[in-house]
Design a protein around this motif. Structure first.
Motif, short mmCIF file in Angstrom:
data_model
loop_
_atom_site.label_atom_id
_atom_site.label_comp_id
_atom_site.label_asym_id
_atom_site.label_seq_id
_atom_site.Cartn_x
_atom_site.Cartn_y
_atom_site.Cartn_z
N TYR A 273 0.84 -1.20 0.00
CA TYR A 273 0.00 0.00 0.00
C TYR A 273 0.88 1.26 0.00
O TYR A 273 0.63 2.19 -0.78
CB TYR A 273 -0.92 0.00 1.23
CG TYR A 273 -1.67 1.28 1.41
CD1 TYR A 273 -2.83 1.55 0.69
CD2 TYR A 273 -1.21 2.25 2.30
CE1 TYR A 273 -3.52 2.74 0.86
CE2 TYR A 273 -1.89 3.45 2.47
CZ TYR A 273 -3.04 3.69 1.74
OH TYR A 273 -3.70 4.88 1.90
N GLN B 245 2.67 1.66 -3.37
CA GLN B 245 1.72 2.05 -4.43
C GLN B 245 1.34 3.52 -4.30
O GLN B 245 1.25 4.22 -5.29
CB GLN B 245 0.48 1.17 -4.37
CG GLN B 245 -0.56 1.55 -5.39
CD GLN B 245 -1.87 0.81 -5.19
OE1 GLN B 245 -2.11 0.23 -4.13
NE2 GLN B 245 -2.73 0.84 -6.18
N ARG B 246 1.14 3.96 -3.08
CA ARG B 246 0.65 5.32 -2.86
C ARG B 246 1.75 6.37 -2.89
O ARG B 246 1.52 7.50 -3.35
CB ARG B 246 -0.07 5.38 -1.52
CG ARG B 246 -0.72 6.71 -1.26
CD ARG B 246 -1.74 6.66 -0.18
NE ARG B 246 -2.22 8.00 0.12
CZ ARG B 246 -2.90 8.31 1.19
NH1 ARG B 246 -3.20 7.38 2.07
NH2 ARG B 246 -3.30 9.54 1.40
#
Length: 119
Positions: free
Chosen positions: A113, A116-117
């Motif tokens: 996460y 990806q962010r």
């Protein structure tokens, strides 16, 4: 057994200190935007937990000033159990734009996460 875990935990923390990853470089404006977004994230963790160390190292590599909360301390432990659903670390509390809260468990899911962010 408790002594063995304590000793191993200290070894993990020492190795993490010695072999600390380098932070990603960003210009000031971009880093300020990242810092603002990271303010909505909280990492519930134990200091010497190897999976928590893995997540913290990834956050450091991505240059994310992630707020950590010790899940052994009463208010954070209760919040993790009551709102997150389990006393399991690492756990990332994600405050969404619409105000809803998501609880993300498992170190690899948290790292995925974050990458990806913010990568």
């Amino acid at each position: 057994m408790k002594i063995v875990r304590w000793v191993l935990g200290r070894i993990i923390l020492l190795l993490n200190f010695i072999f600390s990853p380098r932070a990603q470089k960003r210009d000031n404006l971009e880093q300020n935007l990242v810092n603002q977004d990271v303010g909505k994230l909280k990492l519930y963790q134990f200091d010497a937990c190897p999976f928590c160390v893995k997540v913290r190292r990834s956050a450091k590599r991505l240059n994310l000033p992630l707020e950590t909360r010790n899940a052994k301390v009463a208010p954070w432990e209760q919040e993790l159990i009551n709102d997150g659903g389990a006393r399991k670390v690492p756990c990332l509390r994600i405050e969404k734009e619409n105000g809803s809260i998501e609880w993300l468990y498992e170190s690899n899911d948290i790292i995925g996460y974050l990458e990806q962010r913010f990568a």
